[in-house]
Design a protein around this motif. Structure first.
Motif, mmCIF file in Angstrom:
data_model
loop_
_atom_site.group_PDB
_atom_site.id
_atom_site.type_symbol
_atom_site.label_atom_id
_atom_site.label_comp_id
_atom_site.label_asym_id
_atom_site.label_seq_id
_atom_site.Cartn_x
_atom_site.Cartn_y
_atom_site.Cartn_z
ATOM 1 N N LEU A 32 0.828 -1.194 0.000
ATOM 2 C CA LEU A 32 0.000 0.000 0.000
ATOM 3 C C LEU A 32 0.871 1.255 0.000
ATOM 4 O O LEU A 32 1.898 1.321 0.670
ATOM 5 C CB LEU A 32 -0.905 0.031 1.233
ATOM 6 C CG LEU A 32 -2.082 -0.956 1.258
ATOM 7 C CD1 LEU A 32 -2.782 -0.889 2.614
ATOM 8 C CD2 LEU A 32 -3.071 -0.628 0.137
ATOM 9 N N ALA A 33 0.442 2.267 -0.750
ATOM 10 C CA ALA A 33 1.159 3.538 -0.784
ATOM 11 C C ALA A 33 0.965 4.285 0.533
ATOM 12 O O ALA A 33 -0.120 4.265 1.124
ATOM 13 C CB ALA A 33 0.660 4.388 -1.942
ATOM 14 N N TRP A 39 6.840 5.642 -1.578
ATOM 15 C CA TRP A 39 7.121 4.695 -0.499
ATOM 16 C C TRP A 39 5.854 3.945 -0.110
ATOM 17 O O TRP A 39 4.819 4.550 0.173
ATOM 18 C CB TRP A 39 7.679 5.425 0.724
ATOM 19 C CG TRP A 39 9.141 5.740 0.624
ATOM 20 C CD1 TRP A 39 9.860 5.979 -0.507
ATOM 21 C CD2 TRP A 39 10.062 5.853 1.717
ATOM 22 N NE1 TRP A 39 11.171 6.243 -0.193
ATOM 23 C CE2 TRP A 39 11.324 6.173 1.161
ATOM 24 C CE3 TRP A 39 9.945 5.730 3.091
ATOM 25 C CZ2 TRP A 39 12.456 6.353 1.946
ATOM 26 C CZ3 TRP A 39 11.078 5.916 3.876
ATOM 27 C CH2 TRP A 39 12.325 6.218 3.309
ATOM 28 N N THR A 40 5.982 2.631 -0.067
ATOM 29 C CA THR A 40 4.926 1.760 0.424
ATOM 30 C C THR A 40 5.123 1.486 1.911
ATOM 31 O O THR A 40 6.105 1.937 2.516
ATOM 32 C CB THR A 40 4.942 0.432 -0.338
ATOM 33 O OG1 THR A 40 6.184 -0.243 -0.028
ATOM 34 C CG2 THR A 40 4.841 0.637 -1.854
ATOM 35 N N VAL A 41 4.199 0.713 2.480
ATOM 36 C CA VAL A 41 4.392 0.263 3.862
ATOM 37 C C VAL A 41 5.736 -0.456 3.989
ATOM 38 O O VAL A 41 6.482 -0.242 4.954
ATOM 39 C CB VAL A 41 3.229 -0.655 4.288
ATOM 40 C CG1 VAL A 41 3.531 -1.341 5.620
ATOM 41 C CG2 VAL A 41 1.916 0.129 4.365
ATOM 42 N N ILE A 45 9.036 0.359 6.677
ATOM 43 C CA ILE A 45 9.678 -0.582 7.602
ATOM 44 C C ILE A 45 11.126 -0.839 7.188
ATOM 45 O O ILE A 45 12.025 -0.941 8.039
ATOM 46 C CB ILE A 45 8.883 -1.893 7.680
ATOM 47 C CG1 ILE A 45 7.452 -1.625 8.180
ATOM 48 C CG2 ILE A 45 9.594 -2.896 8.586
ATOM 49 C CD1 ILE A 45 7.369 -0.958 9.544
ATOM 50 N N ALA A 46 11.368 -0.906 5.882
ATOM 51 C CA ALA A 46 12.731 -1.110 5.401
ATOM 52 C C ALA A 46 13.631 0.057 5.793
ATOM 53 O O ALA A 46 14.803 -0.139 6.144
ATOM 54 C CB ALA A 46 12.727 -1.282 3.885
ATOM 55 N N HIS A 47 13.101 1.260 5.744
ATOM 56 C CA HIS A 47 13.900 2.424 6.150
ATOM 57 C C HIS A 47 14.267 2.329 7.632
ATOM 58 O O HIS A 47 15.415 2.614 8.011
ATOM 59 C CB HIS A 47 13.128 3.714 5.893
ATOM 60 C CG HIS A 47 13.817 4.924 6.435
ATOM 61 N ND1 HIS A 47 14.987 5.432 5.890
ATOM 62 C CD2 HIS A 47 13.519 5.727 7.494
ATOM 63 C CE1 HIS A 47 15.377 6.491 6.590
ATOM 64 N NE2 HIS A 47 14.507 6.690 7.566
ATOM 65 N N ASP A 148 -1.430 5.800 8.428
ATOM 66 C CA ASP A 148 -2.218 6.518 7.422
ATOM 67 C C ASP A 148 -2.556 5.604 6.254
ATOM 68 O O ASP A 148 -3.689 5.595 5.756
ATOM 69 C CB ASP A 148 -1.452 7.746 6.921
ATOM 70 C CG ASP A 148 -1.445 8.887 7.916
ATOM 71 O OD1 ASP A 148 -2.226 8.846 8.887
ATOM 72 O OD2 ASP A 148 -0.659 9.831 7.729
ATOM 73 N N ALA A 149 -1.569 4.838 5.795
ATOM 74 C CA ALA A 149 -1.801 3.944 4.665
ATOM 75 C C ALA A 149 -2.833 2.869 4.995
ATOM 76 O O ALA A 149 -3.613 2.457 4.132
ATOM 77 C CB ALA A 149 -0.486 3.288 4.240
ATOM 78 N N LEU A 150 -2.840 2.422 6.251
ATOM 79 C CA LEU A 150 -3.741 1.340 6.662
ATOM 80 C C LEU A 150 -5.081 1.860 7.166
ATOM 81 O O LEU A 150 -5.947 1.056 7.543
ATOM 82 C CB LEU A 150 -3.069 0.509 7.759
ATOM 83 C CG LEU A 150 -1.757 -0.184 7.362
ATOM 84 C CD1 LEU A 150 -1.154 -0.891 8.571
ATOM 85 C CD2 LEU A 150 -1.977 -1.167 6.217
#
Length: 264
Positions: A32-33, A39-41, A45-47, A148-150
């Motif tokens: 999800l954006a 950037w996605t979800v 998390i990767a960042h 926000d994305a979720l």
């Protein structure tokens, strides 16, 4: 000298809260954006996982960290996005495991750090407590993007006090990174925490003042919301300018968020 234990405990709680938000996501929802362009979800998390890894190097292997800084200097506009992109390409279960392992390794490293030690960073060197505070700030801020994305709205907690303190302490940095003269006088900052307590900083008789909800201040200094959408009040020209440029993170000025309803 500051004991890092309280902020490390709060960092763990903040990380666990975000972990619960993503742990059971389907692969589709990891894609999800989020409000951060491109950037996605998974990127968020990767960042966090990438930054935790860099933090561990800064604490335990400063030669290796220096090489990471060299990479950043060679690609100043891309290195953060590249780290997020590489991590986001992993299967969600691998990415989640890496993030969990990295934040545990960082907690262990900071607990074992000698008293009074300072560690290199992409900005000024930091103590163990300051590094833990910075990680809590980033975890909360990127957690806002994930929420926000979720379509979730996490309840604010008094863990925000760490981000507030960091936001107040980085006032001069924000002016400097924008090429503006640093205000000579301290500001008075009065913010209402989620539990109802008033958190105060600076002299009571200061001419320039900032007041409002602590949550809104944290959204501002992490650039997760536009000033126009927040219930913060500035008195005095320098305080007013600060609310336009505040940032609690190292690096160049961020682009921030557009006001709600603004054309994109």
């Amino acid at each position: 000298m500051a004991d890092p234990t309280p902020v490390l405990d709060d960092l763990r709680a903040e990380s666990d809260e975000l972990d619960r938000l993503v742990a059971e996501l389907s692969p589709e929802r990891w894609n999800l954006a989020t409000p951060a362009p491109g950037w996605t979800v998974a990127h968020q998390i990767a960042h966090l996982a990438w930054t935790d890894h860099s933090s561990v190097l800064a604490v335990t292997d400063q030669d290796a960290f220096a090489r990471e800084v060299e990479k950043a200097l060679a690609a100043p506009g891309d290195f953060v996005d590249n780290g997020a992109r590489d991590g986001a390409a992993k299967p969600p279960e691998r990415l989640l495991a890496d993030w969990r392992a990295g934040r545990e390794a960082l907690a262990d490293a900071l607990k074992a750090a000698p008293a009074g030690a300072r560690f290199p960073w992409y900005g000024p060197p930091m103590s163990a407590a300051s590094m833990a505070t910075a990680r809590l700030m980033e975890t909360w801020a990127h957690g806002q993007d994930v929420a926000d994305a979720l379509g979730e709205t996490p309840a604010p907690t008094d863990r925000l006090r760490h981000i507030v303190r960091l936001g107040v302490r980085t006032r001069d940095f924000a002016f400097g990174v924008h090429g503006l003269p640093t205000p000579f006088e301290e500001f008075r900052v009065e913010l209402r925490g989620p539990s109802g307590d008033l958190w105060t900083y600076g002299p009571e008789n200061a001419t320039d003042r900032v007041t409002g909800p602590a949550l809104d201040f944290c959204l501002l200094v992490t650039q997760r919301a536009h000033r126009a959408d927040l219930a913060l009040r500035a008195e005095g020209p320098d305080a007013d300018r600060w609310l336009d440029i505040a940032q609690a993170f190292a690096g160049p000025p961020g682009g921030g968020r557009a006001p709600k309803g603004a054309a994109r």
